[in-house]
Scaffold this motif. Structure first.
Motif, PDB file in Angstrom:
ATOM      1  N   GLU A  14      -5.224  17.324  44.394  1.00 47.61           N
ATOM      2  CA  GLU A  14      -4.948  16.874  43.194  1.00 47.61           C
ATOM      3  C   GLU A  14      -3.530  16.272  42.935  1.00 47.61           C
ATOM      4  O   GLU A  14      -3.632  15.127  42.204  1.00 47.61           O
ATOM      5  CB  GLU A  14      -5.156  18.143  42.067  1.00 47.61           C
ATOM      6  N   LYS A  64     -17.975  10.766  39.104  1.00 51.75           N
ATOM      7  CA  LYS A  64     -16.582  11.318  38.306  1.00 51.75           C
ATOM      8  C   LYS A  64     -15.368  11.097  39.500  1.00 51.75           C
ATOM      9  O   LYS A  64     -14.425  10.674  38.848  1.00 51.75           O
ATOM     10  CB  LYS A  64     -16.725  12.865  38.303  1.00 51.75           C
ATOM     11  N   LYS A  82     -12.026   9.150  38.722  1.00 54.52           N
ATOM     12  CA  LYS A  82     -10.652   9.851  38.941  1.00 54.52           C
ATOM     13  C   LYS A  82      -9.824   8.904  39.626  1.00 54.52           C
ATOM     14  O   LYS A  82      -8.798   8.665  39.251  1.00 54.52           O
ATOM     15  CB  LYS A  82     -10.967  11.066  39.635  1.00 54.52           C
TER      16      LYS A  82
END
Length: 188
Positions: A110, A160, A164
């Motif tokens: 992340e 998704k 992102k």
């Protein structure tokens, strides 16, 4: 004949003193006495246990002795239980370690994604200041362009992820995600 029809008190079992001749004299049955009349001598006397009571008492004593040995760690059951407990603790620790590693990997991924997005945004911001459109297109070209058919074949999780990477909102159902990604790709 006159004597046959008349019963005397003696023939009916009653003595002249009013006491029964069959009951041993006292006139009261010793089995019918109350406990308080017997005194403490009879109460102190132990009544022998029945076989069932004796077996229950022995069973309780054996169980108590086994519990004491078990608590001291002398029984086979205790040893098996402790071995199983050690195995369970080891499995739990391994699972916790694995979960922690996965969380750290997810955090690192992340962070890398965020840094990449910041770089792309920074390059786009820098290119806006310079007035050159080529750098902006060059920054977006690192992200592969998707055609409409490929986007429509994607599953929501893939949609998704693609959103992102492009820095778009990932909220909504599959139809909304598809529309958002197609619109972005067409404008590109």
């Amino acid at each position: 004949m006159g004597g046959e029809g008349i019963q005397t008190e003696r023939t009916r079992g009653i003595d002249r003193g009013g006491k029964s001749q069959y009951r041993g004299g006292g006139g009261t049955n010793p089995r019918m006495m109350k406990m308080k009349d017997l005194g403490t001598a009879v109460v102190a006397e132990e009544v022998p246990m029945t076989r069932r009571e004796r077996e229950e008492k022995e069973k309780e004593e054996k169980a108590a002795a086994y519990r004491k040995r078990h608590e001291a760690g002398l029984t086979e059951e205790y040893k098996r239980d402790m071995a199983k407990l050690a195995e369970v603790k080891a499995r739990r620790e391994a699972a916790a370690k694995k979960v922690k590693e996965e969380e750290e990997a997810n955090k690192a991924a992340e962070e890398a994604r965020k840094k990449a997005m910041e770089r792309v945004n920074a390059e786009a911001y820098d290119s806006d200041d310079d007035g050159g459109g080529k750098k902006k297109k060059g920054g977006k070209s690192s992200i592969p362009k998707l055609d409409k058919i490929t986007i429509k074949k994607m599953k929501p999780a893939q949609l998704k992820e693609a959103l992102k990477v492009r820095g778009l909102d990932i909220q909504g159902n599959a139809k909304q995600l598809t529309e958002r990604l197609v619109k972005y790709e067409q404008e590109r």
